[in-house]
Design a protein around this motif. Structure first.
Motif, PDB file in Angstrom:
ATOM      1  N   THR A 147      32.075   2.318  -7.366  1.00 52.98           N
ATOM      2  CA  THR A 147      31.467   2.329  -8.939  1.00 52.98           C
ATOM      3  C   THR A 147      30.827   3.651  -9.893  1.00 52.98           C
ATOM      4  O   THR A 147      30.253   3.869 -10.168  1.00 52.98           O
ATOM      5  CB  THR A 147      30.970   1.225  -9.222  1.00 52.98           C
ATOM      6  OG1 THR A 147      29.926   1.155  -8.604  1.00 52.98           O
ATOM      7  CG2 THR A 147      31.962  -0.099  -9.055  1.00 52.98           C
ATOM      8  N   GLY A 148      30.167   3.810  -8.582  1.00 53.47           N
ATOM      9  CA  GLY A 148      28.740   4.880  -8.940  1.00 53.47           C
ATOM     10  C   GLY A 148      27.545   4.228  -9.351  1.00 53.47           C
ATOM     11  O   GLY A 148      26.880   5.290  -9.546  1.00 53.47           O
ATOM     12  N   MET A 149      27.702   3.305  -9.036  1.00 51.48           N
ATOM     13  CA  MET A 149      26.056   2.278  -9.422  1.00 51.48           C
ATOM     14  C   MET A 149      25.561   1.837  -7.926  1.00 51.48           C
ATOM     15  O   MET A 149      26.126   1.204  -7.079  1.00 51.48           O
ATOM     16  CB  MET A 149      26.992   1.406 -10.101  1.00 51.48           C
ATOM     17  CG  MET A 149      27.197   2.040 -11.481  1.00 51.48           C
ATOM     18  SD  MET A 149      27.331   0.369 -13.051  1.00 51.48           S
ATOM     19  CE  MET A 149      29.116  -0.211 -11.827  1.00 51.48           C
ATOM     20  N   PRO A 150      24.737   2.057  -8.201  1.00 44.39           N
ATOM     21  CA  PRO A 150      23.620   0.999  -7.013  1.00 44.39           C
ATOM     22  C   PRO A 150      23.777  -0.211  -6.690  1.00 44.39           C
ATOM     23  O   PRO A 150      24.102  -1.031  -8.218  1.00 44.39           O
ATOM     24  CB  PRO A 150      21.972   1.449  -7.524  1.00 44.39           C
ATOM     25  CG  PRO A 150      22.042   1.826  -8.894  1.00 44.39           C
ATOM     26  CD  PRO A 150      23.292   2.341  -9.335  1.00 44.39           C
ATOM     27  N   ILE A 151      23.644  -0.927  -6.324  1.00 46.34           N
ATOM     28  CA  ILE A 151      23.943  -2.173  -6.020  1.00 46.34           C
ATOM     29  C   ILE A 151      22.175  -3.227  -5.887  1.00 46.34           C
ATOM     30  O   ILE A 151      21.179  -2.612  -4.915  1.00 46.34           O
ATOM     31  CB  ILE A 151      24.021  -2.959  -4.367  1.00 46.34           C
ATOM     32  CG1 ILE A 151      25.180  -2.064  -4.997  1.00 46.34           C
ATOM     33  CG2 ILE A 151      24.136  -3.931  -4.425  1.00 46.34           C
ATOM     34  CD1 ILE A 151      26.450  -2.421  -3.428  1.00 46.34           C
ATOM     35  N   LEU A 152      21.643  -3.832  -6.575  1.00 50.09           N
ATOM     36  CA  LEU A 152      20.563  -4.504  -6.983  1.00 50.09           C
ATOM     37  C   LEU A 152      20.541  -5.391  -7.398  1.00 50.09           C
ATOM     38  O   LEU A 152      20.654  -5.890  -7.839  1.00 50.09           O
ATOM     39  CB  LEU A 152      19.523  -3.553  -8.625  1.00 50.09           C
ATOM     40  CG  LEU A 152      19.680  -1.870  -8.050  1.00 50.09           C
ATOM     41  CD1 LEU A 152      18.830  -1.461  -9.184  1.00 50.09           C
ATOM     42  CD2 LEU A 152      18.815  -1.215  -6.911  1.00 50.09           C
ATOM     43  N   GLY A 153      19.727  -6.393  -6.100  1.00 48.61           N
ATOM     44  CA  GLY A 153      19.630  -7.836  -6.779  1.00 48.61           C
ATOM     45  C   GLY A 153      19.289  -8.839  -5.444  1.00 48.61           C
ATOM     46  O   GLY A 153      19.044  -8.109  -4.102  1.00 48.61           O
ATOM     47  N   LYS A 154      19.723  -9.661  -5.680  1.00 48.89           N
ATOM     48  CA  LYS A 154      19.284 -10.725  -4.333  1.00 48.89           C
ATOM     49  C   LYS A 154      20.822 -11.396  -4.499  1.00 48.89           C
ATOM     50  O   LYS A 154      21.898 -11.210  -5.108  1.00 48.89           O
ATOM     51  CB  LYS A 154      18.638 -12.286  -5.673  1.00 48.89           C
ATOM     52  CG  LYS A 154      18.345 -13.347  -4.173  1.00 48.89           C
ATOM     53  CD  LYS A 154      17.582 -14.508  -5.154  1.00 48.89           C
ATOM     54  CE  LYS A 154      17.688 -15.515  -4.128  1.00 48.89           C
ATOM     55  NZ  LYS A 154      16.994 -16.367  -4.639  1.00 48.89           N
ATOM     56  N   ILE A 155      21.081 -11.464  -3.159  1.00 48.50           N
ATOM     57  CA  ILE A 155      22.345 -12.382  -2.427  1.00 48.50           C
ATOM     58  C   ILE A 155      22.170 -13.402  -2.798  1.00 48.50           C
ATOM     59  O   ILE A 155      21.538 -14.040  -2.058  1.00 48.50           O
ATOM     60  CB  ILE A 155      22.563 -10.981  -1.151  1.00 48.50           C
ATOM     61  CG1 ILE A 155      22.519  -9.781  -0.782  1.00 48.50           C
ATOM     62  CG2 ILE A 155      23.647 -12.132  -0.461  1.00 48.50           C
ATOM     63  CD1 ILE A 155      22.386  -8.983   0.643  1.00 48.50           C
ATOM     64  N   PRO A 156      23.604 -13.445  -2.806  1.00 51.87           N
ATOM     65  CA  PRO A 156      24.137 -15.425  -3.411  1.00 51.87           C
ATOM     66  C   PRO A 156      24.032 -15.841  -2.126  1.00 51.87           C
ATOM     67  O   PRO A 156      24.477 -15.558  -0.852  1.00 51.87           O
ATOM     68  CB  PRO A 156      25.225 -14.816  -3.947  1.00 51.87           C
ATOM     69  CG  PRO A 156      24.913 -14.317  -4.438  1.00 51.87           C
ATOM     70  CD  PRO A 156      24.714 -13.184  -3.669  1.00 51.87           C
ATOM     71  N   PRO A 157      22.297 -17.112  -2.135  1.00 53.70           N
ATOM     72  CA  PRO A 157      22.684 -17.606  -0.211  1.00 53.70           C
ATOM     73  C   PRO A 157      23.608 -18.206   0.370  1.00 53.70           C
ATOM     74  O   PRO A 157      23.961 -18.448   0.965  1.00 53.70           O
ATOM     75  CB  PRO A 157      21.492 -18.881  -0.784  1.00 53.70           C
ATOM     76  CG  PRO A 157      21.358 -17.791  -2.023  1.00 53.70           C
ATOM     77  CD  PRO A 157      21.830 -17.324  -2.419  1.00 53.70           C
ATOM     78  N   VAL A 158      24.847 -18.777  -0.549  1.00 53.27           N
ATOM     79  CA  VAL A 158      25.672 -19.481   0.247  1.00 53.27           C
ATOM     80  C   VAL A 158      26.952 -18.767   0.329  1.00 53.27           C
ATOM     81  O   VAL A 158      26.977 -19.090   1.619  1.00 53.27           O
ATOM     82  CB  VAL A 158      27.199 -19.843  -0.987  1.00 53.27           C
ATOM     83  CG1 VAL A 158      27.186 -18.496  -2.261  1.00 53.27           C
ATOM     84  CG2 VAL A 158      27.475 -20.705  -0.879  1.00 53.27           C
ATOM     85  N   HIS A 159      26.242 -16.931   0.524  1.00 52.27           N
ATOM     86  CA  HIS A 159      27.365 -16.466   1.243  1.00 52.27           C
ATOM     87  C   HIS A 159      26.865 -15.952   2.455  1.00 52.27           C
ATOM     88  O   HIS A 159      27.098 -14.998   3.112  1.00 52.27           O
ATOM     89  CB  HIS A 159      27.469 -14.535   0.259  1.00 52.27           C
ATOM     90  CG  HIS A 159      28.203 -14.879  -0.766  1.00 52.27           C
ATOM     91  ND1 HIS A 159      29.566 -15.936  -0.781  1.00 52.27           N
ATOM     92  CD2 HIS A 159      28.036 -14.965  -1.450  1.00 52.27           C
ATOM     93  CE1 HIS A 159      30.330 -15.403  -1.871  1.00 52.27           C
ATOM     94  NE2 HIS A 159      29.177 -15.137  -2.682  1.00 52.27           N
ATOM     95  N   ILE A 160      25.541 -16.690   2.386  1.00 54.01           N
ATOM     96  CA  ILE A 160      24.519 -16.073   3.874  1.00 54.01           C
ATOM     97  C   ILE A 160      24.394 -17.189   4.692  1.00 54.01           C
ATOM     98  O   ILE A 160      23.407 -17.287   5.506  1.00 54.01           O
ATOM     99  CB  ILE A 160      23.647 -14.987   4.127  1.00 54.01           C
ATOM    100  CG1 ILE A 160      22.918 -15.235   2.731  1.00 54.01           C
ATOM    101  CG2 ILE A 160      23.755 -13.673   3.618  1.00 54.01           C
ATOM    102  CD1 ILE A 160      21.761 -14.713   2.121  1.00 54.01           C
ATOM    103  N   GLY A 161      24.746 -18.630   4.294  1.00 52.35           N
ATOM    104  CA  GLY A 161      24.186 -19.577   5.401  1.00 52.35           C
ATOM    105  C   GLY A 161      23.055 -20.339   4.762  1.00 52.35           C
ATOM    106  O   GLY A 161      22.465 -20.841   5.585  1.00 52.35           O
ATOM    107  N   LEU A 162      21.917 -19.590   3.662  1.00 57.99           N
ATOM    108  CA  LEU A 162      20.613 -20.215   3.367  1.00 57.99           C
ATOM    109  C   LEU A 162      21.266 -20.899   1.912  1.00 57.99           C
ATOM    110  O   LEU A 162      22.115 -21.200   1.698  1.00 57.99           O
ATOM    111  CB  LEU A 162      20.255 -19.249   2.587  1.00 57.99           C
ATOM    112  CG  LEU A 162      19.840 -18.252   4.339  1.00 57.99           C
ATOM    113  CD1 LEU A 162      19.257 -16.401   4.100  1.00 57.99           C
ATOM    114  CD2 LEU A 162      18.737 -19.087   5.314  1.00 57.99           C
ATOM    115  N   GLU A 163      20.336 -22.017   2.167  1.00 56.58           N
ATOM    116  CA  GLU A 163      20.170 -22.551   0.537  1.00 56.58           C
ATOM    117  C   GLU A 163      19.836 -22.014  -1.058  1.00 56.58           C
ATOM    118  O   GLU A 163      18.940 -21.074  -0.317  1.00 56.58           O
ATOM    119  CB  GLU A 163      19.191 -24.023   1.354  1.00 56.58           C
ATOM    120  CG  GLU A 163      19.762 -25.184   1.822  1.00 56.58           C
ATOM    121  CD  GLU A 163      21.658 -25.392   1.882  1.00 56.58           C
ATOM    122  OE1 GLU A 163      21.624 -25.989   0.677  1.00 56.58           O
ATOM    123  OE2 GLU A 163      21.643 -25.721   2.588  1.00 56.58           O
TER     124      GLU A 163
END
Length: 396
Positions: free
Chosen positions: A333-349
């Motif tokens: 997209t030409g845009m940076p990625i900034l933010g918190k990764i949704p925990p559900v996608h990485i096995g965290l609560e």
């Protein structure tokens, strides 16, 4: 004491640590995989800053970051310490092509589109330090020193590094985060290998800010994740040059020249306050990413093409001070990625509070320009504070 781990030792990581250390009592650890700092874009980029050359989703971040760059330079004599200077942007087509000089940036960025709409006036020639054959003819002024500026990114990074050390930021180098520790699905620490020894550092937050290596770090920490960081590399070669005609004490503000070459690439040429000139624009998306930034190999054929162009632009008496190449992290997209990764996608609560895994990468050609705004916003986000601007459209 709560702890935050930042993976990466470049300008995004240091900017975040800098702003976090100003307002937070958390202990901050930076994990850098190279034995020396700034081996990639943070130490080898052009250092061009823009205030309003961004698409709507990034415009707020660009404005914030430009103001922070101005403020930091005013407070710490950035003009002397890291060559901060206002800059005039000029688009010209003096090397044999009739297309606009900044058109190469259509590939994955928005700079060309923004610059096209911001033209101020035409000029009879470029700056006096260009060779006579390159400075004659039509030139389009596309920015002024109120909206664009120039820094030496290596010296800016060295300043931020010293500030972070003075504020007690803990550095691990060379080191690598190998795996995370969680209790009942809640992040409690990360294992770091340093000097051949693995140790556990307790933490509640991890920021992945490793540039093009961010997807690799993410996959190693979370091999079963249900999402990926879609960040790739745009490798770019560069030359640091000197010319007897560029004497900033006699000429004043810096310039950014966007032009074109009959060789099929679009050079960018930047003058720096310290007397150096920086030439870039020869890019590739196919050069493999090395395991470490310090293992980056400069491609000799590409450098020869750039030296040829440097002589056209600056004259045969131009001096090549240094050659370089760096891998810039880009997204589709030409845009940076900034933010918190949704925990559900990485096995965290998904627990209350700001704990968890964050990412700040994918800035492409705008890494230095957007660095301070990114650092401030990420520091605020990880502290659980309201961010200075809304960056939710840039979330992972």
């Amino acid at each position: 004491m709560p702890t935050v781990i930042i993976l990466g030792g470049g300008i995004i990581a240091l900017s975040t640590a800098y702003y976090a250390s100003l307002s937070s009592s958390e202990e901050i650890h930076i994990v850098e995989s190279n034995s020396t700092f700034f081996e990639c874009a943070s130490g080898r980029a052009a250092g061009f800053l823009a205030r309003d050359w961004f698409s709507p989703s990034v415009a707020g971040l660009g404005e914030l970051s430009f103001v922070l760059h101005q403020r930091l330079a005013e407070e710490h004599d950035g003009a002397t310490s890291w060559g901060y200077s206002g800059s005039t942007g000029i688009s010209t087509s003096q090397l044999g092509s009739k297309t606009r000089g900044e058109d190469w940036l259509f590939e994955g960025t928005t700079r060309a589109q923004a610059a096209s709409s911001l033209a101020i006036q035409t000029a009879d020639a470029g700056p006096a330090w260009l060779a006579s054959s390159a400075s004659s003819g039509q030139a389009e002024i596309i920015s002024n020193p109120n909206t664009t500026a120039q820094v030496d990114p290596l010296r800016l990074c060295q300043f931020l590094l010293k500030q972070c050390i003075a504020r007690g930021v803990v550095f691990h180098r060379p080191a690598k985060a190998t795996r995370v520790k969680s209790d009942n699905g809640v992040l409690t620490g990360v294992y770091i290998t340093e000097s051949g020894t693995e140790k556990l550092v307790l933490c509640q937050k991890i920021l992945i800010a490793c540039g093009v290596w961010s997807p690799i770090a993410f996959n190693e920490l979370f091999p079963s994740a249900s999402i990926s960081l879609l960040i790739t590399s745009l490798a770019g070669h560069s030359l640091i040059l000197r010319s007897p005609r560029w004497k900033p004490e006699d000429i004043g503000d810096c310039h950014a020249i966007f032009t074109t070459s009959p060789d099929g690439w679009s050079p960018e040429l930047f003058s720096r306050r310290g007397g150096e000139l920086y030439l870039a624009g020869l890019n590739s998306s196919t050069i493999p990413i090395p395991n470490l930034a310090s293992e980056t190999i400069v491609q000799g054929d590409d450098i020869e093409v750039m030296i040829k162009t440097a002589r056209i632009l600056l004259g045969d008496d131009v001096e090549v001070v240094k050659t370089g190449m760096c891998h810039r992290p880009v997204t589709s997209t030409g845009m940076p990625i900034l933010g918190k990764i949704p925990p559900v996608h990485i096995g965290l609560e998904d627990i209350d509070g700001p704990g968890g895994i964050y990412v700040a990468s994918g800035h492409g050609a705008w890494g230095i320009s957007l660095s301070l705004g990114t650092g401030k916003v990420m520091a605020e986000m990880m502290a659980g504070d309201k961010t200075s601007i809304d960056v939710s459209p840039l979330g992972p």
